[in-house]
Design an enzyme around this catalytic site. Structure first.
Site, mmCIF file in Angstrom:
data_model
loop_
_atom_site.group_PDB
_atom_site.id
_atom_site.type_symbol
_atom_site.label_atom_id
_atom_site.label_comp_id
_atom_site.label_asym_id
_atom_site.label_seq_id
_atom_site.Cartn_x
_atom_site.Cartn_y
_atom_site.Cartn_z
ATOM 1 N N CYS A 214 -12.161 -16.667 1.170
ATOM 2 C CA CYS A 214 -11.864 -15.303 1.607
ATOM 3 C C CYS A 214 -11.585 -14.376 0.432
ATOM 4 O O CYS A 214 -12.062 -13.236 0.402
ATOM 5 C CB CYS A 214 -10.696 -15.297 2.594
ATOM 6 S SG CYS A 214 -9.201 -16.149 2.024
ATOM 7 N N ALA B 83 -24.554 -47.771 1.832
ATOM 8 C CA ALA B 83 -26.005 -47.674 2.040
ATOM 9 C C ALA B 83 -26.681 -47.444 0.703
ATOM 10 O O ALA B 83 -26.368 -46.482 -0.003
ATOM 11 C CB ALA B 83 -26.327 -46.527 3.000
ATOM 12 N N GLU C 123 -20.491 -45.135 5.893
ATOM 13 C CA GLU C 123 -19.258 -44.991 5.111
ATOM 14 C C GLU C 123 -18.525 -46.337 5.101
ATOM 15 O O GLU C 123 -18.036 -46.789 6.137
ATOM 16 C CB GLU C 123 -18.358 -43.915 5.704
ATOM 17 C CG GLU C 123 -16.971 -43.821 5.072
ATOM 18 C CD GLU C 123 -16.997 -43.723 3.560
ATOM 19 O OE1 GLU C 123 -16.443 -44.622 2.892
ATOM 20 O OE2 GLU C 123 -17.590 -42.754 3.032
ATOM 21 N N TYR D 35 0.841 -1.195 0.000
ATOM 22 C CA TYR D 35 0.000 0.000 0.000
ATOM 23 C C TYR D 35 0.884 1.257 0.000
ATOM 24 O O TYR D 35 2.100 1.176 -0.137
ATOM 25 C CB TYR D 35 -0.971 -0.051 1.179
ATOM 26 C CG TYR D 35 -1.948 -1.196 1.057
ATOM 27 C CD1 TYR D 35 -2.966 -1.170 0.105
ATOM 28 C CD2 TYR D 35 -1.851 -2.336 1.864
ATOM 29 C CE1 TYR D 35 -3.848 -2.232 -0.036
ATOM 30 C CE2 TYR D 35 -2.728 -3.403 1.733
ATOM 31 C CZ TYR D 35 -3.720 -3.342 0.770
ATOM 32 O OH TYR D 35 -4.587 -4.400 0.623
ATOM 33 N N LYS E 13 0.733 -30.596 1.845
ATOM 34 C CA LYS E 13 -0.728 -30.644 2.018
ATOM 35 C C LYS E 13 -1.106 -30.727 3.500
ATOM 36 O O LYS E 13 -2.185 -31.212 3.845
ATOM 37 C CB LYS E 13 -1.312 -31.845 1.261
ATOM 38 C CG LYS E 13 -1.145 -31.807 -0.233
ATOM 39 C CD LYS E 13 -1.726 -30.586 -0.898
ATOM 40 C CE LYS E 13 -3.229 -30.507 -0.891
ATOM 41 N NZ LYS E 13 -3.888 -31.449 -1.791
ATOM 42 N N GLY F 121 -4.834 -14.167 10.978
ATOM 43 C CA GLY F 121 -5.864 -13.587 10.132
ATOM 44 C C GLY F 121 -6.844 -14.636 9.666
ATOM 45 O O GLY F 121 -7.906 -14.849 10.249
#
Length: 654
Positions: free
Chosen positions: A356, A462, A419, A180, A436, A325
């Site tokens: 974001c 299922a 699952e 900035y 990762k 942040g």
């Protein structure tokens, strides 16, 4: 003052900034929310957001950057304002609400400089050095500031600080980093002026030092002043750390009470908002040099995502406070959960920059979050008890199914999760990989949230018959989507696997060829390269992409712009414009625009994306009179944002 916590004791030791006492060492970094009204006044959404942060047990909430004048300082849509007395009542409203939570609150004041996202003239900076994103989109080039305009900006900063004091903020912070206006003067990369504000370090530092002097003349000495700065802008011809250290010495001598150390600027976003493939705490080397040179507190900032990392920074003496942040967007209760020793309950920031920025501020919306659908909508989207308790089956234990099951349970429903495989779904490829590690943390968190609630888990698939015979009122289908099938023949003995099958512990070695240069293929290349380097195995990784460039879909901008640089640094070979037409014992047969070739491989990895799912299961359940919600990739293949958001809102609707 609160006593020291048993868990993470350094994090929860009280701290002091000048005359300000802070309950713990955790700050919320200033981040634009774009929730203010168009004129910069505070909205109810702004108040709810900061009130919610205060309720999370944080010591000091630093409110987002606010523009200081009506000329050229406003940088983004719906930015918070502090340019007139008309802004002060709303700011005071936020202060009172946050103080009522027990937290302290500060306000950041800023001038956008050449990083005026609005792209409207005038854009004013040290010189006409342009940020290519703004110039390319809007065609507006910065106007070098005159000395009279510099004088006016200095006074505007001082007046804005005085208004912050009048609104009863506990501290004010000047944004002197991240590209900035003030950084435009500090950095040789953007400042080639030939007057008293350019050239030497003394001249380039003059604007900031004058601003500090003006603020100190307009607010009481006991009102703390913070300076947020970049340890460097990471430009080859930019700010050297030696200059930043000397600047910090001079700032301390002029009455600055704390230094808030970050890094980078918007043209190098991999440093400013470091993405998943960047190292954590990338600016530590810089803030430690600053801390060694000053006696005032130093705030560490940049990808401090876990309590363990934050605690280690403080315990080692690396910094005096930590600033978070994006992690506070992901979970406003980060501090409270850490203090109670419940770190696995913290919803981790995955540093994806999707909610974001990519789908949030960059699209002209307010800030969002991939893993927290309520952010900036805290007043509208709470998790509340359902009017009628239902018996609900969740079919699928990937990220969407896990999150839906936890939210449904919290709403008072009876939940059973089906699952047949490993809980975590496609997120499990991230386990064991440093590159990762953020996604792996999310997988562990989501599994923990289901298991700690004692939600019954049935370890078999299922079908419609299972659900219709189980006396369920509703079903949430979270079965994901299958990998896209190759459109070329595969034969021979060369192993062919999918990217989702790769784990760090048994990643392929030798000549590895990845078919597909989307995000899945690129991240697989990084994981394989990382694993091979750690093991010392000679491995070559090649990506083949039919399009003219990598990441050709609607991928997150930080991935598109910077991930190729990290692939190059990892030694990954990229061949675009290469279409695979078959695989056999000779290798991959590839066609380009003007040739054909065969590429030898020891392992082929398919990263072709995912198929559009069918709706057969949902249709059968609906026909049987069961209320159905389809979420995640079972609805439409997407990213973590899509899984978490569809899960959350489906659970709220039942």
């Amino acid at each position: 003052m609160a006593t020291t916590a048993t868990h993470y004791p350094h994090l929860f030791t009280p701290g002091r900034i000048g005359e300000l006492e802070v309950e713990n060492r955790i700050l919320k970094s200033p981040q634009s929310t774009a929730t203010a009204n168009a004129d910069g006044t505070v909205s109810a959404r702004t108040v709810e957001h900061y009130k919610r942060l205060g309720q999370g047990g944080i010591g000091l909430v630093m409110m987002e950057y606010s523009f200081i004048d009506s000329d050229a300082s406003k940088a983004i849509h719906n930015q918070l304002g502090n340019a007139h007395r008309e802004h002060t009542p709303g700011l005071g409203w936020v202060v009172d609400e946050v103080h009522a939570t027990g937290a302290r609150i500060g306000l950041q004041i800023a001038h956008g400089g050449r990083q005026k996202f609005l792209g409207t003239a005038p854009i004013k900076s040290a010189t006409d050095s342009s940020w290519s994103d703004v110039e390319g989109q809007y065609g507006v080039v910065p106007t070098p500031m005159t000395v009279d305009e510099i004088d006016a900006v200095v006074a505007a900063f001082g007046d804005a600080a005085a208004r912050a004091h009048a609104a009863r903020f506990d501290i004010v912070e000047v944004h002197a980093g991240h590209g900035y206006l003030i950084t435009n003067f500090l950095s040789p990369h953007t400042n080639w002026r030939e007057d008293e504000y350019g050239g030497s370090f003394d001249n380039r530092a003059r604007l900031l030092l004058r601003i500090v002097d003006d603020i100190r003349a307009k607010v009481p000495r006991e009102f703390p002043l913070s300076i947020r700065l970049s340890v460097t802008d990471y430009e080859p011809d930019g700010i050297p750390i030696e200059e930043t250290v000397e600047l910090c010495r001079r700032l301390e001598a002029r009455g600055v009470d704390v230094l808030h150390c970050s890094g980078g600027h918007h043209a190098g976003m991999e440093w400013e908002v470091s993405p998943w493939y960047q190292v954590r705490t990338p600016h530590r080397w810089g803030w430690e040099k600053i801390k060694a040179a000053v006696s005032i507190p130093v705030i560490a900032s940049g990808s401090i995502v876990s309590p363990e990392t934050a605690e280690e920074i403080l315990a080692s003496g690396s910094a005096d406070f930590v600033s978070l942040g994006r992690p506070m967007l992901a979970d406003p209760d980060w501090a409270r959960k850490a203090k109670l020793g419940r770190a696995l309950e913290i919803t981790p920031c995955i540093r994806c920059n999707d909610g974001c920025l990519h789908r949030g501020l960059n699209k002209g919306r307010s800030v969002g979050c991939s893993v927290n659908p309520s952010v900036a909508e805290e007043g509208r989207f709470p998790v509340t008890t359902a009017e009628t308790s239902k018996v609900v089956a969740v079919i699928g234990g990937g990220p969407a199914g896990l999150h839906a099951a936890a939210v449904l349970h919290d709403r008072g429903h009876g939940v059973t999760l089906y699952e047949p495989g490993e809980l975590g779904g496609l997120l499990n490829h991230a386990q064991g990989s440093t590159v990762k590690q953020d996604l792996a943390a999310l997988a562990r968190h989501l599994v923990h949230e289901v298991t700690r609630r004692d939600i019954p888990i049935v370890t078999r698939a299922a079908d419609a018959q299972t659900i219709t015979s189980g006396h369920f009122d509703a079903a949430v289908v979270a079965t994901g989507a299958l990998a896209e099938s190759p459109r070329f023949p595969i034969g021979g003995s060369v192993p062919v696997i999918t990217a989702a099958q790769i784990r760090s512990a048994d990643a392929p070695r030798g000549r590895v060829v990845i078919v597909g240069g989307g995000l899945q293929g690129c991240e697989a290349a990084l994981r394989i390269s990382e694993s091979a380097a750690a093991a010392g195995d000679p491995t070559t990784v090649t990506i083949l992409e039919a399009n003219d460039g990598l990441l050709a879909g609607d991928e997150v901008f930080t991935d598109v712009e910077r991930l190729p640089l990290f692939l190059d640094a990892a030694g990954v070979s990229v061949r675009c414009g290469h279409t695979v037409v078959g695989i056999d014992d000779e290798g991959l047969h590839v066609e380009t625009a003007d040739a054909a070739e065969t590429i030898a491989a020891d392992t082929v990895v398919l990263a072709l994306g995912r198929q559009r799912p069918d709706s057969d299961l949902a249709d059968e359940l609906e026909a049987a009179g069961i209320e159905v919600r389809v979420i995640g990739s079972a609805r439409q293949p997407g990213r973590v944002f899509d899984a978490m958001h569809t899960a959350f809102f489906a659970a709220r609707s039942l």
